[in-house]
Design a protein around this motif. Sequence first.
Motif, PDB file in Angstrom:
ATOM      1  N   TYR A 168       0.854  -1.199   0.000  1.00 56.97           N
ATOM      2  CA  TYR A 168       0.000   0.000   0.000  1.00 56.97           C
ATOM      3  C   TYR A 168       0.880   1.236   0.000  1.00 56.97           C
ATOM      4  CZ  TYR A 168      -3.149   3.614   1.864  1.00 56.97           C
ATOM      5  OH  TYR A 168      -3.858   4.771   2.066  1.00 56.97           O
ATOM      6  N   ARG A 169       0.623   2.138  -0.962  1.00 50.91           N
ATOM      7  CA  ARG A 169       1.439   3.348  -1.093  1.00 50.91           C
ATOM      8  C   ARG A 169       0.539   4.581  -1.199  1.00 50.91           C
ATOM      9  NH1 ARG A 169       6.933   1.760  -4.382  1.00 50.91           N
ATOM     10  NH2 ARG A 169       6.972  -0.447  -3.787  1.00 50.91           N
ATOM     11  N   PRO A 170       0.243   5.214  -0.076  1.00 54.09           N
ATOM     12  CA  PRO A 170      -0.524   6.465  -0.118  1.00 54.09           C
ATOM     13  C   PRO A 170       0.348   7.597  -0.661  1.00 54.09           C
ATOM     14  CG  PRO A 170       0.192   6.008   2.118  1.00 54.09           C
ATOM     15  CD  PRO A 170       0.610   4.822   1.304  1.00 54.09           C
ATOM     16  N   GLY A 171      -0.281   8.706  -1.014  1.00 53.13           N
ATOM     17  CA  GLY A 171       0.467   9.840  -1.558  1.00 53.13           C
ATOM     18  C   GLY A 171       1.072   9.542  -2.917  1.00 53.13           C
ATOM     19  N   SER A 172       0.446   8.640  -3.670  1.00 57.52           N
ATOM     20  CA  SER A 172       0.957   8.233  -4.990  1.00 57.52           C
ATOM     21  C   SER A 172      -0.041   8.663  -6.066  1.00 57.52           C
ATOM     22  CB  SER A 172       1.155   6.722  -5.046  1.00 57.52           C
ATOM     23  OG  SER A 172       2.108   6.298  -4.095  1.00 57.52           O
ATOM     24  N   VAL A 173       0.298   9.736  -6.773  1.00 53.61           N
ATOM     25  CA  VAL A 173      -0.595  10.289  -7.796  1.00 53.61           C
ATOM     26  C   VAL A 173      -0.261   9.662  -9.136  1.00 53.61           C
ATOM     27  CG1 VAL A 173      -1.396  12.363  -8.955  1.00 53.61           C
ATOM     28  CG2 VAL A 173      -0.779  12.441  -6.530  1.00 53.61           C
ATOM     29  N   VAL A 174      -1.187   8.890  -9.673  1.00 51.26           N
ATOM     30  CA  VAL A 174      -0.990   8.245 -10.966  1.00 51.26           C
ATOM     31  C   VAL A 174      -1.351   9.227 -12.072  1.00 51.26           C
ATOM     32  CG1 VAL A 174      -1.677   6.328 -12.458  1.00 51.26           C
ATOM     33  CG2 VAL A 174      -1.479   5.981  -9.979  1.00 51.26           C
ATOM     34  N   ILE A 175      -0.407   9.427 -12.993  1.00 52.17           N
ATOM     35  CA  ILE A 175      -0.656  10.375 -14.086  1.00 52.17           C
ATOM     36  C   ILE A 175      -0.759   9.702 -15.442  1.00 52.17           C
ATOM     37  CG2 ILE A 175       0.414  12.305 -12.859  1.00 52.17           C
ATOM     38  CD1 ILE A 175       2.898  11.883 -14.662  1.00 52.17           C
ATOM     39  N   ASP A 176      -0.412   8.399 -15.512  1.00 50.00           N
ATOM     40  CA  ASP A 176      -0.495   7.725 -16.802  1.00 50.00           C
ATOM     41  C   ASP A 176      -0.606   6.217 -16.584  1.00 50.00           C
ATOM     42  OD1 ASP A 176      -0.583   7.686 -19.603  1.00 50.00           O
ATOM     43  OD2 ASP A 176       1.539   7.163 -19.739  1.00 50.00           O
ATOM     44  N   CYS A 177      -1.307   5.576 -17.508  1.00 52.36           N
ATOM     45  CA  CYS A 177      -1.450   4.126 -17.484  1.00 52.36           C
ATOM     46  C   CYS A 177      -1.542   3.667 -18.933  1.00 52.36           C
ATOM     47  CB  CYS A 177      -2.696   3.721 -16.696  1.00 52.36           C
ATOM     48  SG  CYS A 177      -2.985   1.938 -16.641  1.00 52.36           S
ATOM     49  N   GLN A 178      -0.592   2.817 -19.353  1.00 56.95           N
ATOM     50  CA  GLN A 178      -0.534   2.401 -20.744  1.00 56.95           C
ATOM     51  C   GLN A 178      -0.382   0.889 -20.836  1.00 56.95           C
ATOM     52  OE1 GLN A 178      -0.942   4.317 -23.407  1.00 56.95           O
ATOM     53  NE2 GLN A 178      -1.107   6.206 -22.176  1.00 56.95           N
ATOM     54  N   PRO A 179      -1.109   0.261 -21.771  1.00 54.57           N
ATOM     55  CA  PRO A 179      -0.934  -1.181 -21.966  1.00 54.57           C
ATOM     56  C   PRO A 179       0.419  -1.485 -22.593  1.00 54.57           C
ATOM     57  CG  PRO A 179      -2.398  -0.281 -23.647  1.00 54.57           C
ATOM     58  CD  PRO A 179      -2.120   0.835 -22.689  1.00 54.57           C
ATOM     59  N   ARG A 202     -10.581  13.443 -14.224  1.00 54.42           N
ATOM     60  CA  ARG A 202      -9.711  14.230 -15.103  1.00 54.42           C
ATOM     61  C   ARG A 202      -8.264  13.776 -15.152  1.00 54.42           C
ATOM     62  NH1 ARG A 202     -12.416  20.025 -13.340  1.00 54.42           N
ATOM     63  NH2 ARG A 202     -14.385  19.640 -14.407  1.00 54.42           N
ATOM     64  N   LEU A 203      -7.863  12.893 -14.238  1.00 53.95           N
ATOM     65  CA  LEU A 203      -6.460  12.476 -14.213  1.00 53.95           C
ATOM     66  C   LEU A 203      -6.173  11.354 -15.199  1.00 53.95           C
ATOM     67  CD1 LEU A 203      -5.545  12.550 -10.399  1.00 53.95           C
ATOM     68  CD2 LEU A 203      -4.682  14.038 -12.209  1.00 53.95           C
ATOM     69  N   LEU A 204      -6.999  10.335 -15.209  1.00 53.19           N
ATOM     70  CA  LEU A 204      -6.767   9.162 -16.051  1.00 53.19           C
ATOM     71  C   LEU A 204      -7.952   8.933 -16.986  1.00 53.19           C
ATOM     72  CD1 LEU A 204      -5.319   6.730 -13.349  1.00 53.19           C
ATOM     73  CD2 LEU A 204      -4.037   7.948 -15.130  1.00 53.19           C
ATOM     74  N   PHE A 205      -7.658   8.794 -18.272  1.00 53.28           N
ATOM     75  CA  PHE A 205      -8.664   8.523 -19.297  1.00 53.28           C
ATOM     76  C   PHE A 205      -9.844   9.480 -19.219  1.00 53.28           C
ATOM     77  CE2 PHE A 205      -6.537   4.556 -18.085  1.00 53.28           C
ATOM     78  CZ  PHE A 205      -5.840   4.313 -19.271  1.00 53.28           C
ATOM     79  N   PRO A 206      -9.562  10.787 -19.195  1.00 50.50           N
ATOM     80  CA  PRO A 206     -10.650  11.775 -19.072  1.00 50.50           C
ATOM     81  C   PRO A 206     -11.619  11.756 -20.239  1.00 50.50           C
ATOM     82  CG  PRO A 206      -8.568  12.855 -19.605  1.00 50.50           C
ATOM     83  CD  PRO A 206      -8.232  11.430 -19.287  1.00 50.50           C
ATOM     84  N   ASP A 207     -11.135  11.388 -21.443  1.00 53.96           N
ATOM     85  CA  ASP A 207     -12.030  11.349 -22.601  1.00 53.96           C
ATOM     86  C   ASP A 207     -13.078  10.258 -22.438  1.00 53.96           C
ATOM     87  OD1 ASP A 207      -9.925   9.516 -22.699  1.00 53.96           O
ATOM     88  OD2 ASP A 207      -9.940   9.394 -24.880  1.00 53.96           O
ATOM     89  N   VAL A 208     -12.682   9.129 -21.868  1.00 52.53           N
ATOM     90  CA  VAL A 208     -13.634   8.039 -21.629  1.00 52.53           C
ATOM     91  C   VAL A 208     -14.633   8.431 -20.548  1.00 52.53           C
ATOM     92  CG1 VAL A 208     -13.879   5.667 -20.804  1.00 52.53           C
ATOM     93  CG2 VAL A 208     -12.002   6.268 -22.357  1.00 52.53           C
TER      94      VAL A 208
END
Length: 382
Positions: free
Chosen positions: A165-176, A205-211
């Motif tokens: 578990y890692r709090p304070g971790s802001v994910v800005i991208d996720c790619q296959p 708004r952070l991840l996949f905002p268009d979806v």
Amino acid sequence: MTSYDLLIVGAGALGTFHALQAAQAGLRVLLLEKDRYPIGATVRNFGQVVPSGLAGRWFDYGRRSLDIYRTIQQETDITVRANGTIYIASDPDEWTLANELHDRYQRLGYGSELLTKAQCLDKYPSLQPNYVVGGLFFPDELSVEPEQMIHRLIAYSQRKYGIDYRPGSVVIDCQPNSSGAVVTLSNREHFQAKRVLICGGHEVRLLFPDVLANAGLVVSKLQMLLAEPVAGLRLPGNILTGLSIRRYEAFQECPSYANLTAQYPEHLIELKKWGIHILFKQAVDGSIIVGDSHEYAEATQAEDLGYHTQDFINDLMLAEARRIVTFPLTIRKTWAGFYSQTKAEIFEHAIDPAIQLITGIGGKGMSSSAGYAEQNIKQWFG
């Protein structure tokens, strides 16, 4: 780059129960939370686990969730209290629905009891006698302390099942990629996972905002109040009222519900306008949570709801609450909670075979996330 079987973004109830179920199945799990600790809908609610108010598959998930909560509580204290739930009917129409729902749950083998007015007042002597017509009681339902439960659940998951578990971790991208997906944090740290689950709540708004912008998501803003403890007062379990009967999905499936909506009493019209239904839940320190209201905005325009609470809505809730109970309500604090919902019950979307978005569970999260997560992990990993 560290690799996991399952990486989960969002450590609210939905994300954490998925993490727990996956870890129990022997998977290597990473749970990421953008804040230092969860601050969203999971901690800004009543802490009521009430499958009785749910409909369809969510009732089934909620029923299973009760078993999961109890099992964990036997091993460690996550604040679960087994004091049941009561719905207090305030007029003949609400009482008719309570009887119809009781009959339905009797057929399903889900324990419920109809209480007369005298039985309600004996069990809950602080109710206003002229409010009560009768009650529908669910002895097997649970309460938790919302500001504590999720922290204890995460700690249990780490301690017993080795969840990272890692709090304070802001994910800005996720790619296959060829091995599943790679996740990037704001500090440029990367993680590899065979599968990624994104449970971002009303963050769109952070991840996949268009979806998410085209997902039909709506944010609900709830106002809630905390009243000071009252000497000698005991309010066991979850106390829901006539407005809850008029609002909850389970009652909407009853044969007489159409008649109820056609004859909304004059004194409740303003409350209905602001989505108010009155619930009470006493915390372990004796304080009493009272609420709540509902205002709505498109998820992409959630700022329009504001983060303040509106005094006139609080006043409406307090006036109705005082019509229901006899004890004094001295307010210690008020707050607003936010959750996302969708007309399709929940938003489930595969970005890629390795990347899944789940949000829009609405107000069902505390009651049904555990059972829902169990089903998903079995489906995804076997």
